[in-house]
Design a protein around this motif. Structure first.
Motif, PDB file in Angstrom:
ATOM      1  N   VAL A   2      -1.681  -1.233  -3.556  1.00  0.00           N
ATOM      2  CA  VAL A   2      -2.807  -0.010  -3.317  1.00  0.00           C
ATOM      3  C   VAL A   2      -2.261   1.406  -4.042  1.00  0.00           C
ATOM      4  CG1 VAL A   2      -4.335   1.290  -2.046  1.00  0.00           C
ATOM      5  CG2 VAL A   2      -4.253  -1.685  -2.242  1.00  0.00           C
ATOM      6  N   LEU A   3      -2.637   1.454  -4.715  1.00  0.00           N
ATOM      7  CA  LEU A   3      -1.974   3.150  -5.408  1.00  0.00           C
ATOM      8  C   LEU A   3      -2.866   4.516  -4.419  1.00  0.00           C
ATOM      9  CD1 LEU A   3      -1.100   3.334  -8.985  1.00  0.00           C
ATOM     10  CD2 LEU A   3      -0.044   2.860  -7.797  1.00  0.00           C
ATOM     11  N   GLY A   4      -2.250   4.426  -3.498  1.00  0.00           N
ATOM     12  CA  GLY A   4      -2.699   5.329  -1.841  1.00  0.00           C
ATOM     13  C   GLY A   4      -2.003   6.665  -2.076  1.00  0.00           C
ATOM     14  N   ALA A   5      -0.533   6.855  -2.210  1.00  0.00           N
ATOM     15  CA  ALA A   5       0.062   8.007  -2.057  1.00  0.00           C
ATOM     16  C   ALA A   5      -0.772   9.544  -2.957  1.00  0.00           C
ATOM     17  CB  ALA A   5       1.427   8.163  -2.572  1.00  0.00           C
ATOM     18  N   ILE A  64       1.179  -1.266   0.039  1.00  0.00           N
ATOM     19  CA  ILE A  64       0.224  -0.098  -0.068  1.00  0.00           C
ATOM     20  C   ILE A  64       0.785   1.478  -0.107  1.00  0.00           C
ATOM     21  CG2 ILE A  64      -2.014   1.281   1.103  1.00  0.00           C
ATOM     22  CD1 ILE A  64      -2.632  -1.006   2.182  1.00  0.00           C
ATOM     23  N   PHE A  65       1.009   2.070  -0.674  1.00  0.00           N
ATOM     24  CA  PHE A  65       1.576   3.099  -1.248  1.00  0.00           C
ATOM     25  C   PHE A  65       0.971   4.093  -0.363  1.00  0.00           C
ATOM     26  CE2 PHE A  65       3.765   0.765  -4.368  1.00  0.00           C
ATOM     27  CZ  PHE A  65       4.916   1.464  -4.137  1.00  0.00           C
ATOM     28  N   GLY A  66       1.583   5.436   0.716  1.00  0.00           N
ATOM     29  CA  GLY A  66       0.662   5.901   1.164  1.00  0.00           C
ATOM     30  C   GLY A  66       0.020   5.762   2.014  1.00  0.00           C
ATOM     31  N   GLY A  67       0.825   4.153   2.777  1.00  0.00           N
ATOM     32  CA  GLY A  67      -0.195   3.487   3.893  1.00  0.00           C
ATOM     33  C   GLY A  67      -0.251   3.905   5.353  1.00  0.00           C
ATOM     34  N   THR A  68       0.621   4.571   5.628  1.00  0.00           N
ATOM     35  CA  THR A  68       0.610   5.251   6.484  1.00  0.00           C
ATOM     36  C   THR A  68      -0.848   6.297   6.903  1.00  0.00           C
ATOM     37  OG1 THR A  68       2.317   7.134   6.592  1.00  0.00           O
ATOM     38  CG2 THR A  68       3.584   4.484   7.363  1.00  0.00           C
TER      39      THR A  68
END
Length: 324
Positions: free
Chosen positions: A75-78, A5-9
């Motif tokens: 998962v592109l979440g950044a 998960i990118f941007g996972g934090t």
């Protein structure tokens, strides 16, 4: 699955990690920001199935090394989630992070045969259409206005085009107005939900005074996590784009009142004329997102409405308010 998960934090990433770990998957969070200590404590019991890597979303070499170790889904979440202040201060960075940084990751996903990529987009992509239509489905023409909205719409089109060119199993999801556990603000996010701001006022022992009722099709972060997990697990989704929303509109004022009833003598109310409020609404009210595509294909609907999410968040707040 092994999921990165990118941007996972960020708070959506943390909720998604929790859902995926509970379902038996392996999860790596990749982010420039550290995971809050309280969130780390809530996930660390999953042992080797959970890890965190701190790094820049633009560090393609490091990202390739991680993906090459074995990755089933991404998962592109950044993203830079920008209101007007951040939009003025970081215009080029919004496009760089929200769109351009995805391109090397998509290329790596194709090269290393990643099974599926899910891009976390936003209802902001609908833009002005949110005031012109009564219900927004995935076929509603988009009219994005802000740089953030434009970047999220562009990210959807880039992901879809990469899938067409190279046959990748890539999906975008438009998230409605998300709130819930682990939400926080920072240098790349200056649009906190009204619910987050309500709890911030409660934390300092003040009444939560809203400038407007704040009607939106609010979606609890736990519901978002369950929907995205379902899409990651699905054998063969029919579409490249899905709305994720509660599907119905209710006000943040209603939510705050429901929460306050669980914690007397807390109070949530509307501001009277000329009364100062520290709570700020970001963006106008808009039509709700249709969730019929998710419902008809997967039988998914949000579990948490206004009162249910207030009750669940009340328990979380009582447990985590010191460490969150």
């Amino acid at each position: 699955m092994r999921v990165v998960i990118f941007g996972g934090t960020g708070f959506v990433g943390v909720n998604l990690a929790s859902a995926l770990l509970a379902r038996g998957h392996r999860v790596m969070l990749y982010d420039r920001k550290q995971l809050p200590e309280a969130a780390h404590r809530s996930l660390v019991d999953h042992g080797e199935r959970f890890s965190v890597v701190q790094g820049e979303i633009t560090d393609s070499d490091r990202i390739e090394a991680l993906i090459a170790q074995g990755c089933d889904s991404i998962v592109l979440g950044a993203a830079i989630t920008a209101g007007e202040r951040l939009e003025r201060a970081a215009s080029s960075s919004i496009l760089e992070i929200n769109v351009m940084a995805q391109l090397p990751i998509l290329t790596l996903a194709i090269r290393h045969r990643v099974h599926r990529v899910v891009n976390l987009s936003s209802a902001a992509a609908y833009g002005a259409a949110g005031q012109r239509y009564q219900l927004l489905d995935e076929e509603t023409p988009c009219e994005p206005l802000s740089l953030y909205a434009l970047s999220k719409f562009a990210s959807e089109r880039v992901v879809a085009r990469y899938a067409e060119l190279w046959g990748g199993d890539f999906i975008s999801v438009r998230l409605s107005a998300v709130f819930g556990p682990w939400e926080r603000i920072g240098k790349v996010r200056d649009t906190p939900s009204l619910q987050f701001q309500i709890l911030a006022e409660f934390d300092r022992g003040a009444p939560a005074i809203l400038p407007t009722p704040g009607f939106k099709d609010w979606i609890y972060a736990i519901d978002v996590a369950e929907a995205v997990a379902l899409l990651l697990e699905a054998e063969r989704p029919r579409y490249r784009l899905y709305n994720i929303s509660s599907g119905t509109s209710w006000s943040a004022l209603q939510w705050g009142e429901a929460f306050a009833r669980l914690h007397p003598p807390l109070q949530c109310r509307l501001a009277v004329p000329e009364e100062k409020t520290f709570i700020e609404q970001h963006g106008p009210d808009r039509a709700p997102l249709s969730v019929e595509r998710m419902a008809s294909e997967f039988g998914w609907r949000a579990r948490f409405g206004c009162t249910e999410s207030a009750s669940d968040m009340s328990v979380w707040w009582a447990q985590h308010r010191e460490g969150a």
